[in-house]
Design a protein around this motif. Structure first.
Motif, mmCIF file in Angstrom:
data_model
loop_
_atom_site.group_PDB
_atom_site.id
_atom_site.type_symbol
_atom_site.label_atom_id
_atom_site.label_comp_id
_atom_site.label_asym_id
_atom_site.label_seq_id
_atom_site.Cartn_x
_atom_site.Cartn_y
_atom_site.Cartn_z
ATOM 1 N N THR A 92 33.062 37.001 46.044
ATOM 2 C CA THR A 92 33.886 35.902 46.535
ATOM 3 C C THR A 92 34.952 35.617 45.489
ATOM 4 N N LYS A 131 38.076 33.116 44.270
ATOM 5 C CA LYS A 131 38.478 31.723 44.461
ATOM 6 C C LYS A 131 39.603 31.337 43.520
ATOM 7 N N PRO A 189 40.339 27.579 42.530
ATOM 8 C CA PRO A 189 39.986 26.178 42.731
ATOM 9 C C PRO A 189 41.215 25.267 42.743
ATOM 10 N N SER A 223 42.947 36.396 40.972
ATOM 11 C CA SER A 223 42.119 35.250 41.331
ATOM 12 C C SER A 223 41.604 34.623 40.046
#
Length: 129
Positions: A4, A6, A8, A19
């Motif tokens: 995953t 992300k 934030p 990422s």
């Protein structure tokens, strides 16, 4: 199951194609690759930094392929360059490598690598589940 990726909301968005965070699935194998340099599959080293970068990233994909892992399993990439790559060429090479889902990444310029003719070294970490 997959990695995953992300970014934030409580930090600024990435300043490039990467990422901020890659989360590895529970019970995944961790694959840690040594830094890959820009040699082709026959051991030839091109003079151009862009071709060395392209080769180093290709070598990473080939090593992961030997373990049954695609670029989707990459969780972290560190790129060291001894000279600049044009932004457009870097973007093209990097996009081809990650296929639209860039992993957590660090890129730095260094004064030299282990041999004077090396202009690129790329380290990668990946997960296999």
């Amino acid at each position: 199951m997959s990695v995953t990726r992300k970014n934030p909301d409580n930090v600024a968005p990435p300043i490039g194609a990467y990422s901020h965070l890659s989360v590895v699935p529970k019970d995944a194998d961790l694959l840690v690759l040594s830094g890959q340099v820009g040699t082709d599959s026959d051991g030839n080293l091109p003079l151009e930094v862009e071709e060395q970068l392209r080769n180093a990233l290709h070598n990473i994909r080939q090593i992961l392929k030997s373990e049954g892992v695609t670029s989707d399993g990459i969780i972290k990439v560190n790129i060291w360059l001894t000279e600049p790559v044009s932004r457009d060429q870097f973007t093209e090479i990097w996009s081809q490598f990650h296929g639209g889902t860039p992993p957590s990444t660090t890129m730095a310029f260094v004064s030299a690598l282990v041999q004077p003719n090396l202009k690129v070294e790329v380290e990668a970490w990946a997960a296999r589940w």
